[in-house]
Design an enzyme around this catalytic site. Structure first.
Site, PDB file in Angstrom:
ATOM      1  CE  LYS A   1      -5.767  11.849   0.371  1.00 63.36           C
ATOM      2  NZ  LYS A   1      -6.906  12.132   0.719  1.00 63.36           N
TER       3      LYS A   1
ATOM      4  CG  ASP B   1       1.766   0.032  -9.644  1.00 63.33           C
ATOM      5  OD1 ASP B   1       1.714   0.459  -8.620  1.00 63.33           O
ATOM      6  OD2 ASP B   1       0.882  -0.282  -9.831  1.00 63.33           O
TER       7      ASP B   1
ATOM      8  CG  ASP C   1      -2.272   1.206   0.901  1.00 62.63           C
ATOM      9  OD1 ASP C   1      -1.459   2.006   0.557  1.00 62.63           O
ATOM     10  OD2 ASP C   1      -2.996   0.970   1.745  1.00 62.63           O
TER      11      ASP C   1
ATOM     12  CE1 TYR D   1      -3.648  -3.500  -5.889  1.00 59.29           C
ATOM     13  CE2 TYR D   1      -0.951  -3.881  -6.553  1.00 59.29           C
ATOM     14  CZ  TYR D   1      -2.273  -2.104  -5.459  1.00 59.29           C
ATOM     15  OH  TYR D   1      -2.073  -1.726  -5.363  1.00 59.29           O
TER      16      TYR D   1
END
Length: 225
Positions: free
Chosen positions: A134, A166, A130, A206
């Site tokens: 931000k 990525d 993950d 994914y």
């Protein structure tokens, strides 16, 4: 007295949708047989004849983990994932491929890592974690100086570690943190080494979605003496 070691917190969603009946059944029947022991343990005890011990941190849906375990039946592959839908998906892959060299920790990888002795892992993967893009959420990223230090403790001299993402900022973030730890050496010699998927990489669904802001980047490191 205040607990000096509060429980670890895994950020993000731990479950998003109802688990399919077949996978739910595997959560009840198969998962308990694949979990590593509670408390400190040596992974070699789980498969004494294993040529190597590998660790995948955050295995997502388990495609990569299962494919690597099938490709290398002589190794023991430990996988950790707190996302319950991902665990359920991984169990399906393990069951369908009749894998006997996989252990699954359905929780935070840091819990699993803390239970294992130093220099007990030959290879580690952190693939498309993950990104928490931000800035105010960067502290939630898996790759932090503390995690890198723990990986340095776990990996044997000469062991390999692969990070892939990525998200450009997370790549830069992770590269910086690994390079700040003298236990790791980045193996890249030219741009193609991080822009091209390594020959032993297994692309997952994914990864194919290309949800990030750049093409996948692969950083391979070696644990130096």
């Amino acid at each position: 007295m205040t607990d000096a070691h509060p429980p670890l917190r895994s950020y993000g969603r731990l479950k998003t949708r109802a688990i399919k009946p077949r996978q739910a059944a595997l959560m009840e029947s198969l998962l308990p047989t694949l979990r590593p022991p509670a408390g400190p343990f040596d992974p070699r005890m789980l498969k004494p004849d294993a040529a190597e011990v590998w660790l995948e941190i955050g295995f997502g849906g388990g495609e990569h983990m299962a494919a690597q375990a099938q490709r290398r039946p002589d190794i023991l592959l430990l996988g950790a994932e707190p996302f319950q839908n991902g665990v359920a998906s991984a169990l399906r892959h393990i069951d369908e491929q009749a894998l006997t060299n996989v252990c699954v920790h359905d929780g935070d990888a840091r819990e699993l890592m803390a239970q294992m002795p130093a220099a007990s892992v030959d290879r580690a993967f952190i693939l498309f974690p993950d990104p928490w893009p931000k800035a105010r959420h960067n502290k939630r990223r898996l790759v932090q100086a503390e995690t890198v230090a723990e990986l340095a403790r776990l990996l044997k001299p000469g062991a390999r570690l692969r990070f892939a993402s990525d998200w450009a900022n997370y790549v830069d973030w992770s590269l910086g943190r690994f390079l700040k730890n003298p236990a790791f050496r980045w193996t890249a010699a030219e741009a193609g080494d991080w822009r091209t998927a390594p020959g032993d990489h297994i692309t997952t669904r994914y990864e194919e979605k290309r949800l990030g802001d750049c093409a996948p980047v692969f950083l391979d490191f070696v644990r130096v003496d």
